[in-house]
Scaffold this active site. Structure first.
Site, PDB file in Angstrom:
ATOM      1  N   HIS A 365       0.931  -1.290  -0.025  1.00  0.00           N
ATOM      2  CA  HIS A 365      -0.126  -0.098  -0.084  1.00  0.00           C
ATOM      3  C   HIS A 365       0.935   1.267  -0.027  1.00  0.00           C
ATOM      4  O   HIS A 365       0.622   2.248  -0.597  1.00  0.00           O
ATOM      5  CB  HIS A 365      -0.992  -0.107   1.248  1.00  0.00           C
ATOM      6  CG  HIS A 365      -2.138   0.672   1.079  1.00  0.00           C
ATOM      7  ND1 HIS A 365      -2.836   0.338  -0.028  1.00  0.00           N
ATOM      8  CD2 HIS A 365      -2.526   1.882   1.536  1.00  0.00           C
ATOM      9  CE1 HIS A 365      -3.899   1.395   0.019  1.00  0.00           C
ATOM     10  NE2 HIS A 365      -3.837   2.339   1.067  1.00  0.00           N
ATOM     11  N   GLU A 606     -11.355  -9.032  -7.598  1.00  0.00           N
ATOM     12  CA  GLU A 606     -10.035  -9.222  -7.134  1.00  0.00           C
ATOM     13  C   GLU A 606      -9.577 -10.837  -6.847  1.00  0.00           C
ATOM     14  O   GLU A 606      -8.314 -10.933  -6.636  1.00  0.00           O
ATOM     15  CB  GLU A 606      -9.814  -8.526  -5.853  1.00  0.00           C
ATOM     16  CG  GLU A 606     -10.046  -6.989  -6.273  1.00  0.00           C
ATOM     17  CD  GLU A 606     -10.143  -6.275  -4.728  1.00  0.00           C
ATOM     18  OE1 GLU A 606      -9.051  -5.691  -4.348  1.00  0.00           O
ATOM     19  OE2 GLU A 606     -11.100  -6.115  -4.026  1.00  0.00           O
ATOM     20  N   ASP A 630      -4.192  -7.213  -6.740  1.00  0.00           N
ATOM     21  CA  ASP A 630      -4.844  -8.267  -5.935  1.00  0.00           C
ATOM     22  C   ASP A 630      -5.117  -9.623  -6.943  1.00  0.00           C
ATOM     23  O   ASP A 630      -4.760 -10.787  -6.332  1.00  0.00           O
ATOM     24  CB  ASP A 630      -5.857  -7.869  -4.970  1.00  0.00           C
ATOM     25  CG  ASP A 630      -5.501  -7.626  -3.586  1.00  0.00           C
ATOM     26  OD1 ASP A 630      -4.414  -7.845  -3.339  1.00  0.00           O
ATOM     27  OD2 ASP A 630      -6.259  -6.680  -3.054  1.00  0.00           O
TER      28      ASP A 630
END
Length: 759
Positions: A365, A606, A630
């Site tokens: 992230h 995802e 993802d």
């Protein structure tokens, strides 16, 4: 054996330098196996020779002098085969080479084990004995285990040693290279500034001080505060403790005296170290000594010393300058053990040119946020002794995933040329802001952006973004110490919606878990990426979900450009339940007198389970969005935050491309639009392929939007479809990448590919 192994690893971890590490290993292994000789040969790659670097049992004078070529002797054979070789009489083996001056002629039994770290051969660990006999299976197993355990420590010690030589100016070792994973492409050159979490002794960087008198005074003030703190705690607990337990606090205070820990730390400061570094060194040495003791009571005292160290460090950090008061140098390259989103806001934007994180990967992230800010970033540089690099000059190569410490003038000049070429390309893209992303044959491709910080908005609009394909609502949650209220969230969301109105803004509901924890809402799982995250968390906590949905709806009142996106869905039940809660929030706000318009609702694809339910989802929602980061992770079973497998995370894997093509075809059968908001859309080559597949919207970080627009304007839609047809049948990711790079150059888009980097 396990206890012996634990003690050896513990002692090795505490060794100060490479020489000490190797000395500990040979002494302890010789004693553990009860053999006559234990030696370590390290591979010198520049000379292509194995150097005898430590021994217990051979002639000590031969250390650092005796060597073997990579294909010489049984040691060379162990390295070539990358497997153990166990011989009862080494002298009779055809590969045997006698090393003069070592005194090894009298030894017969031989067991050599390769030392391998991340597929890189570091050297060979050898034991020898006078007897003619084979080492038994348990001894061989111990050696293999020991080698595997120590490989990383040796690699780290080698790196730390080279950094120490640089920082101490005892050797001009330039261009020391460390491998990592690219978090954001680009090149940066500047001084390293190390940032560490509060009260983390292990993370304290080495730093010299000029004003020793002031530093001693600072430490003494912290020492006095710790003494007062311990006395206060002791008094508060006095009535609840027995007399012998109360004496523990007196022991703590005595440990801080001038003839104990306090005096040792002051001596280190007077030798030139800053107080926090001196504290780390002294506490570390004492913790090591107590941890190695056999007596359980004495061994537990290591915990007491650690506690004292943390207390002193806390006071030292509180008495030092705050982050807002630190003067950051120009062209700062921020270095951290683990880069966090909060750290990005600590350095003035105009001073920050690069980021290096020891842990994490290119798709963590923090790296995604760095990309949105356009800052060259390197993640997962696991062998970098980051506490030693404070103030040293660094080259950060975000293209090849490398960092150079103390680079030579020639290397700096080469990379400055790369930066100049980058600036030229970016300058040529500035005129594209008002132009559409339209192919040469008139096909229009909407380009949206991914945002998370309010600063992203101005950057996105400046680059001509047509909407927000992904607003990460978890960012306002991550930078707080508690859940933001409905009003706080509403005000934050309103800024995004107003800035882009009437253009669409896609807000993803709270997506925590995996690599996005909240300090005040801890999620502890063995495998968080396959656990409680995304929509699973918010549906289990409807009170959190409903507050967020209400905040979004109120923020969009009068603007009507809100799109709500549900992350990590795996079943239609999750979609139905989420829609029911959203409808509840809409109805509730209308009853309160708000003029609320029903927003568009979509889901993120995802996980593989969602890929094969796209049509079912499409019948229930207004749009589909693919989170390719993802999705790639789950399709390839590769944790995108794990630098050990980072090279296996490949967006252009044939399976990933086939899945992406399948999703858009299935959704279009239900006449539902499909966007994609993963990093693949931010790559010019990836954007061309995704456009050819039929994706209706591409969403990316604002930094890469001009490059993607330039690429799409430089190709016809028909040529893009032909390229997809060529690529989709290739069965190897590396060949796909090479083919894409080659075709872009043929089409005159070569400046968008990775520049040629210095060797």
């Amino acid at each position: 054996m396990l206890e012996t192994l634990r003690k050896i690893v513990q002692e090795v971890n505490a060794a100060a330098d490479l020489e000490s590490v190797l000395d500990v290993i040979v002494r302890r292994v010789q004693r553990a196996i009860r053999t006559d000789v234990c030696s370590i040969y390290l591979l010198d790659r520049q000379r292509e020779r194995y150097m005898l670097m430590a021994t217990q049992g051979l002639n000590q004078k031969s250390v650092g002098r005796v060597s073997l070529s990579v294909d010489e002797g049984i040691v060379g054979l162990v390295g070539q085969r990358a497997e153990p070789i166990n011989l009862e009489d080494a002298a009779t083996h055809s590969a045997f080479t006698y090393l003069k001056g070592t005194g090894e002629k009298k030894f017969h039994a031989f067991l050599g084990v390769p030392i391998i770290h991340h597929r890189t051969l570091l050297g060979v660990l050898v034991v020898q004995q006078k007897l003619i006999r084979k080492f038994d299976e348990s001894e061989e197993a111990f050696m293999v285990t020991m080698s595997a355990q120590l490989a990383g420590v040796i690699a780290h010690a080698e790196a730390t040693g080279s950094i120490l030589q640089i920082s101490d100016h005892t050797k001009n070792e330039a261009d020391r290279k460390f491998e990592g994973v690219s978090g954001c492409i680009g090149v940066a050159i500047g001084p390293a500034v190390v940032m560490t979490p509060l009260a983390d002794l292990d993370g304290v960087p080495d730093r010299k001080v000029d004003d020793i008198k002031a530093e001693v005074a600072t430490f003494k003030r912290a020492l006095a505060q710790v003494r007062r703190d311990i006395k206060r705690v002791g008094r508060s607990l006095a009535k609840r403790l027995r007399s012998e337990e109360r004496e523990l606090f007196d022991v703590y205070i005595r440990m801080l005296d001038d003839n104990a820990l306090g005096g040792e730390i002051i001596a280190r400061i007077k030798a030139g170290s800053w107080a926090q570094g001196a504290l780390k060194q002294v506490i570390g040495e004492h913790v090591q000594q107590f941890s190695m003791m056999d007596d359980p009571y004495l061994r537990e005292r290591a915990t007491d010393i650690k506690d004292l160290g943390r207390r002193m460090l806390t006071f030292l950090q509180e008495s030092g300058p705050s982050l807002s008061e630190i003067v950051f140098p120009e062209n700062t390259i921020l270095v951290a053990d683990e880069l966090t989103p909060a750290m990005l806001g600590e350095v003035p934007t105009e001073k920050l040119v690069g980021l290096i994180s020891v842990h994490g990967s290119g798709n963590s992230h923090a790296a995604i946020l760095a990309r949105s800010m356009g800052i060259p970033t390197l993640m997962g540089v696991v062998d970098l002794p980051y506490t030693r690099v404070e103030g040293l000059n660094v080259i950060l190569d975000g293209y090849s995933g490398r960092a150079f410490i103390n680079p030579s003038d020639d290397l700096i000049q080469c990379y400055q040329e790369v930066i100049r070429e980058e600036d030229e390309v970016n300058a040529g893209l500035e005129g594209l802001k008002e132009l559409p992303a339209e192919t040469t044959d008139g096909y229009r491709m909407p380009l949206w952006v991914n945002t998370g910080l309010i600063a992203d908005v101005a950057r996105a609009l400046d680059r001509g973004a047509e909407g927000i394909g992904l607003y990460r609502t978890e960012i306002p949650f991550m930078i707080r110490d508690f859940f933001p209220s409905e009003q706080d969230q509403m005000e934050t969301y309103r800024k995004q919606l107003e800035a882009f109105a009437p253009r669409p803004v896609t807000m993803r509901t709270l997506d925590i878990g995996g690599d996005k924890p909240l300090s005040y809402f801890p999620i502890k799982e063995d495998n968080p990426f396959l656990g409680w995250r995304g929509i699973r968390v918010t549906l289990d906590h409807p009170e959190i979900f409903l507050v967020q949905i209400r905040a979004m709806l109120r923020a969009a009142e009068g603007l009507d450009n809100l799109r709500i996106m549900l992350p990590m869905v795996t079943s239609v039940r999750e979609v139905d339940e989420s829609k029911r809660l959203i409808a509840q929030a809409v109805e509730g706000l209308r009853e309160e007198g708000h003029n609320i318009t029903q927003p568009l609702i979509g889901v993120m694809i995802e996980v593989p389970a969602a890929v094969y339910q796209v049509r079912r989802f499409a019948r229930r929602v207004d749009f589909i969005s693919v989170g390719s980061n993802d999705l790639t992770q789950y399709l390839l079973a590769v944790d995108r935050n794990n630098p050990r497998v980072a090279d296996l995370y490949v967006p252009y894997h044939p399976a990933v491309l086939k899945a992406l093509q399948f999703i858009v075809l299935e959704a279009h059968k239900e006449n539902v639009s499909v966007s994609i908001c993963g990093e693949m859309a931010a790559d010019p080559a990836g954007a061309i392929l995704l456009m050819a597949m039929g994706y209706d919207v591409l969403s990316m970080n604002a930094t890469n939007l001009p490059k993607v627009k330039f690429a799409l304007r430089g190709i016809s839609f028909e040529r893009a479809k032909a390229l997809l047809s060529e690529i989709i049948v290739i069965g190897d990711a590396d060949k796909i990448q090479a083919a894409l790079s080659s075709r872009l150059k043929e089409m005159g888009l070569g400046q968008l590919t990775q520049p040629t980097m210095p060797d």
